[in-house]
Design a protein around this motif. Structure first.
Motif, PDB file in Angstrom:
ATOM      1  N   VAL A 135       1.029  -1.364  -0.067  1.00 21.42           N
ATOM      2  CA  VAL A 135      -0.049   0.181  -0.017  1.00 21.42           C
ATOM      3  C   VAL A 135       0.930   1.441   0.034  1.00 21.42           C
ATOM      4  CG1 VAL A 135      -1.715   1.519   1.346  1.00 21.42           C
ATOM      5  CG2 VAL A 135      -2.032  -1.079   0.866  1.00 21.42           C
ATOM      6  N   ILE A 136       2.001   1.344   0.819  1.00 19.66           N
ATOM      7  CA  ILE A 136       2.928   2.479   0.912  1.00 19.66           C
ATOM      8  C   ILE A 136       3.657   2.583  -0.451  1.00 19.66           C
ATOM      9  CG2 ILE A 136       4.770   3.318   2.158  1.00 19.66           C
ATOM     10  CD1 ILE A 136       3.818   2.107   4.680  1.00 19.66           C
ATOM     11  N   LYS A 137       3.962   1.474  -0.863  1.00 16.59           N
ATOM     12  CA  LYS A 137       4.742   1.616  -2.240  1.00 16.59           C
ATOM     13  C   LYS A 137       3.821   2.045  -3.543  1.00 16.59           C
ATOM     14  CE  LYS A 137       7.614   0.307  -5.765  1.00 16.59           C
ATOM     15  NZ  LYS A 137       9.073   0.878  -5.793  1.00 16.59           N
ATOM     16  N   ALA A 138       2.521   1.634  -3.529  1.00 16.52           N
ATOM     17  CA  ALA A 138       1.257   2.257  -4.247  1.00 16.52           C
ATOM     18  C   ALA A 138       1.263   3.557  -4.129  1.00 16.52           C
ATOM     19  CB  ALA A 138       0.278   1.497  -4.378  1.00 16.52           C
ATOM     20  N   MET A 139       1.056   4.150  -2.748  1.00 15.48           N
ATOM     21  CA  MET A 139       0.884   5.441  -2.609  1.00 15.48           C
ATOM     22  C   MET A 139       2.076   6.568  -2.953  1.00 15.48           C
ATOM     23  SD  MET A 139      -1.187   5.190   1.093  1.00 15.48           S
ATOM     24  CE  MET A 139      -1.423   7.147   1.274  1.00 15.48           C
ATOM     25  N   TYR A 140       3.221   5.960  -2.553  1.00 17.34           N
ATOM     26  CA  TYR A 140       4.276   6.990  -2.520  1.00 17.34           C
ATOM     27  C   TYR A 140       5.408   6.447  -3.666  1.00 17.34           C
ATOM     28  CZ  TYR A 140       2.158   8.483   1.653  1.00 17.34           C
ATOM     29  OH  TYR A 140       1.179   8.794   2.581  1.00 17.34           O
ATOM     30  N   GLY A 141       5.401   5.411  -4.162  1.00 19.99           N
ATOM     31  CA  GLY A 141       6.341   5.033  -4.994  1.00 19.99           C
ATOM     32  C   GLY A 141       7.913   4.641  -4.395  1.00 19.99           C
ATOM     33  N   ASP A 142       8.798   5.073  -5.226  1.00 24.25           N
ATOM     34  CA  ASP A 142      10.010   4.787  -4.575  1.00 24.25           C
ATOM     35  C   ASP A 142      10.485   6.005  -3.711  1.00 24.25           C
ATOM     36  OD1 ASP A 142      10.300   2.217  -6.058  1.00 24.25           O
ATOM     37  OD2 ASP A 142      10.910   3.370  -7.951  1.00 24.25           O
ATOM     38  N   SER A 143       9.780   7.036  -3.646  1.00 25.34           N
ATOM     39  CA  SER A 143      10.287   8.154  -2.694  1.00 25.34           C
ATOM     40  C   SER A 143       9.370   8.508  -1.481  1.00 25.34           C
ATOM     41  CB  SER A 143      10.513   9.367  -3.519  1.00 25.34           C
ATOM     42  OG  SER A 143      11.539   9.088  -4.504  1.00 25.34           O
ATOM     43  N   PRO A 144       9.092   7.635  -0.782  1.00 24.55           N
ATOM     44  CA  PRO A 144       8.151   7.722   0.340  1.00 24.55           C
ATOM     45  C   PRO A 144       8.713   8.867   1.359  1.00 24.55           C
ATOM     46  CG  PRO A 144       9.587   5.737   0.754  1.00 24.55           C
ATOM     47  CD  PRO A 144       9.866   5.953  -0.501  1.00 24.55           C
ATOM     48  N   PRO A 145       7.812   9.532   1.992  1.00 26.92           N
ATOM     49  CA  PRO A 145       8.198  10.576   2.989  1.00 26.92           C
ATOM     50  C   PRO A 145       8.567   9.687   4.324  1.00 26.92           C
ATOM     51  CG  PRO A 145       5.986  10.222   2.862  1.00 26.92           C
ATOM     52  CD  PRO A 145       6.506   9.594   1.589  1.00 26.92           C
ATOM     53  N   ALA A 146       9.038  10.489   5.069  1.00 30.79           N
ATOM     54  CA  ALA A 146       9.293   9.716   6.737  1.00 30.79           C
ATOM     55  C   ALA A 146       7.998   9.406   7.009  1.00 30.79           C
ATOM     56  CB  ALA A 146       9.747  10.790   7.552  1.00 30.79           C
ATOM     57  N   ILE A 147       8.025   8.027   7.621  1.00 30.81           N
ATOM     58  CA  ILE A 147       6.714   7.312   8.107  1.00 30.81           C
ATOM     59  C   ILE A 147       6.969   7.100   9.538  1.00 30.81           C
ATOM     60  CG2 ILE A 147       5.374   5.344   8.127  1.00 30.81           C
ATOM     61  CD1 ILE A 147       5.908   5.281   4.915  1.00 30.81           C
ATOM     62  N   VAL A 148       5.914   7.428  10.413  1.00 28.55           N
ATOM     63  CA  VAL A 148       5.790   7.027  11.765  1.00 28.55           C
ATOM     64  C   VAL A 148       4.755   5.886  11.852  1.00 28.55           C
ATOM     65  CG1 VAL A 148       5.178   7.569  14.179  1.00 28.55           C
ATOM     66  CG2 VAL A 148       6.848   9.067  12.769  1.00 28.55           C
ATOM     67  N   ILE A 149       5.305   4.634  12.114  1.00 28.91           N
ATOM     68  CA  ILE A 149       3.972   3.687  11.995  1.00 28.91           C
ATOM     69  C   ILE A 149       3.595   3.341  13.338  1.00 28.91           C
ATOM     70  CG2 ILE A 149       5.534   1.491  12.213  1.00 28.91           C
ATOM     71  CD1 ILE A 149       3.777   0.294  10.018  1.00 28.91           C
ATOM     72  N   ILE A 150       2.050   3.408  13.285  1.00 28.22           N
ATOM     73  CA  ILE A 150       1.413   3.086  14.511  1.00 28.22           C
ATOM     74  C   ILE A 150       0.526   1.923  14.559  1.00 28.22           C
ATOM     75  CG2 ILE A 150      -0.235   3.950  16.373  1.00 28.22           C
ATOM     76  CD1 ILE A 150       0.499   6.809  15.597  1.00 28.22           C
ATOM     77  N   GLY A 151       0.842   0.907  15.621  1.00 28.14           N
ATOM     78  CA  GLY A 151      -0.054  -0.419  15.364  1.00 28.14           C
ATOM     79  C   GLY A 151      -0.811  -0.622  16.712  1.00 28.14           C
ATOM     80  N   HIS A 152      -1.913  -0.847  16.585  1.00 29.11           N
ATOM     81  CA  HIS A 152      -2.844  -1.349  17.830  1.00 29.11           C
ATOM     82  C   HIS A 152      -3.140  -2.647  17.800  1.00 29.11           C
ATOM     83  CE1 HIS A 152      -7.111  -1.853  19.675  1.00 29.11           C
ATOM     84  NE2 HIS A 152      -6.231  -1.564  20.894  1.00 29.11           N
TER      85      HIS A 152
END
Length: 348
Positions: A135-152
């Motif tokens: 999903v992140i690849k489809a959204m941002y391609g090869d240049s994704p922004p900085a990501i803070v991942i949160i999981g519950h």
């Protein structure tokens, strides 16, 4: 076809027993009839009051479509993963505050919410991790922004595995919400009983919202009014609503979510925050790691398991403080102006 709900008031939710004829919650979803307003107190609230937009992310080379909710225009991306049986709207109330200083994306996992996949029952940790990365690849391609991942909960195990395996090069922070290996593993033997004992069928969406609040699974009525409708599916054959996620059919994957979780969390090479509803949830490995200062831990009092729903303002503040404390900007770690190297004449 538009259904008539006028006779649903006479249908008690408890009269049904599970049998082999029950339509799978993962089958193609029929058109939902308009819900009866049995109580304004428990009336559903629309996602648009909290997120800026919703979208479908199509995964190339497959028929998998993942539903996401987005808000905010600046800052790093706070990518939210919900627990088993929840949906991306579990983060709705906190999103309305987080979006003031960061971008926020909340995903519906496969078999949950509005996401549709070829194998909705495949909730293996490997599949769930691959879904998030895709999903992140489809959204941002090869240049994704900085990501803070949160999981519950279940989403926390996915977030930890992604961080520990370094599957996201732009990952800048990890936040885990109320899931600890020791407690989770010990509770697995009771999970089927818990799932089978919960209310299974609801004549209206309002009844489901009321059940979630009165039963104690959620303590914030406003959040329940936003998130619960997305966890339901209308059963045409029984003329009622039931749970969208069939977690009881995914038991083979549960152990894989949590085995090695504490060590993977501690080994994740990014700043880490663990949010707990009580200190009794901390296992030995994490207790030692916390004493060694390997991660930040905050106990959020007076909440249940879904901290982000029960105390959304405090949750949002903790996330924004975590981002600020670790100087996480749109493209990664920001260097304060005061300690930057002065430009040379050729750089100026």
């Amino acid at each position: 076809m538009e259904q008539n709900l006028s006779n649903l008031n006479s249908v008690p939710e408890h009269q049904y027993e599970d049998d082999d004829s029950t339509q799978s919650a993962f089958a193609s979803r029929p058109h939902r009839p308009p819900a009866q307003i049995s109580s304004q107190k428990y009336a559903p609230l629309d996602w648009s009051g909290y997120f800026d937009q919703e979208d479908d992310v199509h995964i190339p080379g497959s028929d998998d479509v993942f539903h996401i909710y987005k808000a905010g225009t600046d800052g790093p991306v706070v990518f939210c993963l919900h627990g088993g049986g929840y949906s991306g709207l579990s983060f709705a109330l906190s999103a309305s505050k987080i979006k003031e200083k960061a971008r926020i994306v909340a995903l519906d996992f496969r078999g949950h919410g509005k996401s549709t996949t070829e194998k909705d029952l495949d909730l293996s940790i490997e599949t769930l991790c691959n879904d998030v990365v895709a999903v992140i690849k489809a959204m941002y391609g090869d240049s994704p922004p900085a990501i803070v991942i949160i999981g519950h909960s279940m989403g926390g195990s996915v977030a930890v595995h992604i961080a520990a395996k370094k599957l996201l090069p732009s990952l800048a922070g990890l936040v885990v919400v109320d899931v600890v290996e020791g407690t989770a593993m010990a509770s697995l033997i009771h999970m089927q009983k818990i799932l089978s004992n919960r209310m299974q069928h609801f004549s209206t969406v309002e009844k489901a919202i009321e059940w979630s609040v009165r039963g104690g699974s959620l303590r914030n009525i406003e959040s329940a009014r936003v998130s619960i409708p997305s966890t339901l599916i209308y059963d045409d054959s029984r003329k009622c609503y039931t749970h969208r996620a069939r977690l009881e059919e995914t038991e083979q994957y549960w152990r894989g979510w949590y085995e090695g979780l504490s060590e993977n969390f501690l080994s994740s090479p990014v700043p880490k925050l663990l949010l707990l509803a009580g200190t009794d949830r901390l296992d030995r490995t994490l207790t030692i790691g916390q004493m060694q200062g390997k991660f930040q831990m905050v106990v959020v009092r007076h909440t249940g398991h879904a901290i982000q729903e029960d105390a959304p303002d405090e949750f949002a503040d903790l996330i924004l403080n975590f981002i600020s404390r670790n100087r996480i900007g749109p493209h990664g770690i920001e260097i304060p102006v005061g300690i930057r190297r002065p430009p040379t004449s050729t750089e100026a």
